[in-house]
Scaffold this motif. Structure first.
Motif, PDB file in Angstrom:
ATOM      1  N   GLY A  65       1.922  -0.432 -12.818  1.00 10.75           N
ATOM      2  CA  GLY A  65       1.978   0.311 -14.079  1.00 10.75           C
ATOM      3  C   GLY A  65       1.477   1.737 -13.967  1.00 10.75           C
ATOM      4  O   GLY A  65       0.950   2.278 -14.938  1.00 10.75           O
ATOM      5  N   GLN A  66       1.639   2.344 -12.785  1.00  8.64           N
ATOM      6  CA  GLN A  66       1.350   3.784 -12.605  1.00  8.64           C
ATOM      7  C   GLN A  66      -0.103   4.153 -12.900  1.00  8.64           C
ATOM      8  O   GLN A  66      -0.374   5.229 -13.425  1.00  8.64           O
ATOM      9  N   GLN A  67      -1.020   3.245 -12.626  1.00  6.13           N
ATOM     10  CA  GLN A  67      -2.431   3.585 -12.819  1.00  6.13           C
ATOM     11  C   GLN A  67      -2.861   4.434 -11.613  1.00  6.13           C
ATOM     12  O   GLN A  67      -3.041   3.924 -10.511  1.00  6.13           O
ATOM     13  N   THR A  68      -3.023   5.741 -11.849  1.00  5.65           N
ATOM     14  CA  THR A  68      -3.195   6.688 -10.746  1.00  5.65           C
ATOM     15  C   THR A  68      -4.415   6.375  -9.873  1.00  5.65           C
ATOM     16  O   THR A  68      -4.422   6.676  -8.686  1.00  5.65           O
ATOM     17  N   TYR A  69      -5.447   5.779 -10.486  1.00  7.00           N
ATOM     18  CA  TYR A  69      -6.681   5.525  -9.716  1.00  7.00           C
ATOM     19  C   TYR A  69      -6.455   4.542  -8.566  1.00  7.00           C
ATOM     20  O   TYR A  69      -7.254   4.482  -7.644  1.00  7.00           O
ATOM     21  N   ILE A  70      -5.368   3.769  -8.616  1.00  6.82           N
ATOM     22  CA  ILE A  70      -5.080   2.860  -7.492  1.00  6.82           C
ATOM     23  C   ILE A  70      -4.713   3.677  -6.250  1.00  6.82           C
ATOM     24  O   ILE A  70      -5.120   3.349  -5.136  1.00  6.82           O
ATOM     25  N   ALA A  71      -3.961   4.763  -6.445  1.00  6.09           N
ATOM     26  CA  ALA A  71      -3.618   5.629  -5.310  1.00  6.09           C
ATOM     27  C   ALA A  71      -4.825   6.480  -4.908  1.00  6.09           C
ATOM     28  O   ALA A  71      -5.001   6.802  -3.733  1.00  6.09           O
ATOM     29  N   GLY A 136      -5.678  -5.790 -13.704  1.00  4.68           N
ATOM     30  CA  GLY A 136      -4.816  -6.921 -14.084  1.00  4.68           C
ATOM     31  C   GLY A 136      -3.352  -6.567 -13.865  1.00  4.68           C
ATOM     32  O   GLY A 136      -2.501  -7.455 -13.708  1.00  4.68           O
ATOM     33  N   GLY A 137      -3.062  -5.265 -13.834  1.00  3.53           N
ATOM     34  CA  GLY A 137      -1.693  -4.781 -13.613  1.00  3.53           C
ATOM     35  C   GLY A 137      -1.091  -5.265 -12.297  1.00  3.53           C
ATOM     36  O   GLY A 137       0.131  -5.163 -12.102  1.00  3.53           O
ATOM     37  N   ILE A 138      -1.915  -5.827 -11.413  1.00  3.19           N
ATOM     38  CA  ILE A 138      -1.370  -6.380 -10.167  1.00  3.19           C
ATOM     39  C   ILE A 138      -0.402  -7.527 -10.478  1.00  3.19           C
ATOM     40  O   ILE A 138       0.443  -7.890  -9.656  1.00  3.19           O
ATOM     41  N   ARG A 139      -0.518  -8.082 -11.694  1.00  8.04           N
ATOM     42  CA  ARG A 139       0.387  -9.175 -12.094  1.00  8.04           C
ATOM     43  C   ARG A 139       1.636  -8.651 -12.812  1.00  8.04           C
ATOM     44  O   ARG A 139       2.487  -9.438 -13.194  1.00  8.04           O
ATOM     45  N   ASN A 140       1.752  -7.319 -12.972  1.00 13.29           N
ATOM     46  CA  ASN A 140       2.937  -6.777 -13.658  1.00 13.29           C
ATOM     47  C   ASN A 140       4.230  -7.129 -12.932  1.00 13.29           C
ATOM     48  O   ASN A 140       5.220  -7.484 -13.543  1.00 13.29           O
ATOM     49  N   ARG A 141       4.197  -6.948 -11.615  1.00 16.37           N
ATOM     50  CA  ARG A 141       5.406  -7.177 -10.790  1.00 16.37           C
ATOM     51  C   ARG A 141       4.979  -7.985  -9.566  1.00 16.37           C
ATOM     52  O   ARG A 141       5.030  -7.529  -8.428  1.00 16.37           O
ATOM     53  N   SER A 142       4.569  -9.218  -9.863  1.00 17.02           N
ATOM     54  CA  SER A 142       3.929 -10.084  -8.867  1.00 17.02           C
ATOM     55  C   SER A 142       4.784 -10.291  -7.626  1.00 17.02           C
ATOM     56  O   SER A 142       4.264 -10.316  -6.505  1.00 17.02           O
TER      57      SER A 142
END
Lengths: 247, 247
Positions: A65-71, A136-142
């Protein structure tokens, strides 16, 4: 209050990181603390994948979901429920017998084992001065996350966790009044309802302050809006395809 | 290593308690620390029930496979996944809309929220000199536990937790070598398999020492035996009856 309880009470999620590395040794220390959490019958039904490769983190950002902090975080941990070790043990030692990895019970065991280890790791990280945020966004596109990380059958990503030195000092979000979540001797619905009404006012005020008056939606309205929108509706079929939750 | 990490690394489950009370204030402090754990979109989808009544604890002991420490500990916590607060919010604010509490996604949210809060609480308890043990046996007879504690629809007992001052000093059970549970960049099955072989020897030796040579079953054999026996096969239908996991 002792130092550990102060640390726990002081938690806030960190989404902006200083340009300072997190070392392999730190990750190993943090995960070692995670490993010491309790595990159902010592099954240790989880695996954590530490992602530091910028390209890999960037792909995960896209998938979450484009959460920039992951990058941007130096280390991104993907906590997985993992029954594949148990399944291999059964195939190796008792190949003639039916095994029950697909039950709802074993799905709970794997999910809880991952969560207990992750929370110990989060506490250890914060004790080292690092900040974390659960994703939790890790489950967006499991399915795509699974392919990217090479997750085999009976392994699923429960949540992600960014790790890094904080470069922000966000305010602490108030929690529900304790009467909502702590009941004595038996469940007390009315106690919970009264606490939610109180919390609605607290959270409206908190939002008002944080947004300069632009937002003041009571918590229970936010929760209602959340619940009427289907979220991650693929999870059931994804998990069944991965070998979980068939019974 | 700092004090908090030492505390985490020193965890062992405690099943025998000194005859010393745990106060209401201590439980409130412990649960307050639990509340500060992260929660998915701030839903806080859990409730914990603190049981101190001797009769109630005795009944729970019966329902959890006769684990005597449940009756003996001064406080027994039952950690529940709880989507009922969210459901009430939707009914109150958006009664005309369909809500999605029954999804697998929301079941994961509730289960993880309960586990993160519980692990923070466990750490807080240990920092106060208390001992804990998680009780998966709370799922042995879920329906009867639900009735005893008055759990409404969309609330389920995930695990129990005994709290009390330790009256034993058990040895620490070795965990899997870190290579089994920590992978870098992507999932590495072979790394896990080699680590399990190593762990089999460590655990066989650990059992041999603890039992004066009577037991020395390798971990993977124990896991195989566990997986070929169906455990808590009622969980799927119990959870569906409670309103969970329908989609």
């Amino acid at each position: 209050m002792n130092d550990t309880i102060s640390l726990l009470m002081n938690h806030r999620s960190i989404r902006k990181y200083a340009d300072a590395p997190v070392t392999k040794e730190q990750v190993e220390t943090i995960v070692a603390a995670g490993q010491m959490a309790s595990s159902s019958s010592n099954v240790q039904a989880y695996t954590v994948i530490a992602v530091t490769d910028p390209e890999q983190k960037d792909k995960l950002k896209e998938l979450c979901g484009q959460q920039t902090y992951i990058a941007e975080c130096p280390v991104f941990l993907v906590w997985c429920g993992d029954l594949s070790r148990l399944k291999h043990a059964a195939e190796r030692h008792l190949p003639e017998k039916q095994s029950y990895e697909q039950t709802t019970e074993n799905f709970i065991v794997a999910t809880v084992d991952a969560a207990l280890a992750a929370q110990n790791a989060a506490v250890a990280a914060e004790s080292l001065g690092l900040g974390i945020v659960y994703i939790g966004g890790i489950r967006n596109r499991s399915q795509e996350v699974s392919e990217l990380l090479g997750l085999p059958e009976l392994v699923y990503p429960v949540f992600g966790m960014c790790l890094g030195y904080p470069d922000q000092n966000p305010g602490q979000r108030p929690r529900l009044p304790q009467e909502a979540v702590l009941h004595w001797e038996h469940y007390r619905p009315q106690q919970g309802e009264a606490a939610v009404e109180q919390y609605d006012e607290v959270m409206a005020e908190y939002l008002r302050e944080r947004t300069g008056g632009a937002k003041d939606t009571p918590w229970s309205v936010l929760m209602a809006e959340k619940l009427v929108h289907p979220s991650r509706a693929h999870m059931k079929s994804f998990l069944r395809d991965k070998g979980f939750l068939k019974e």
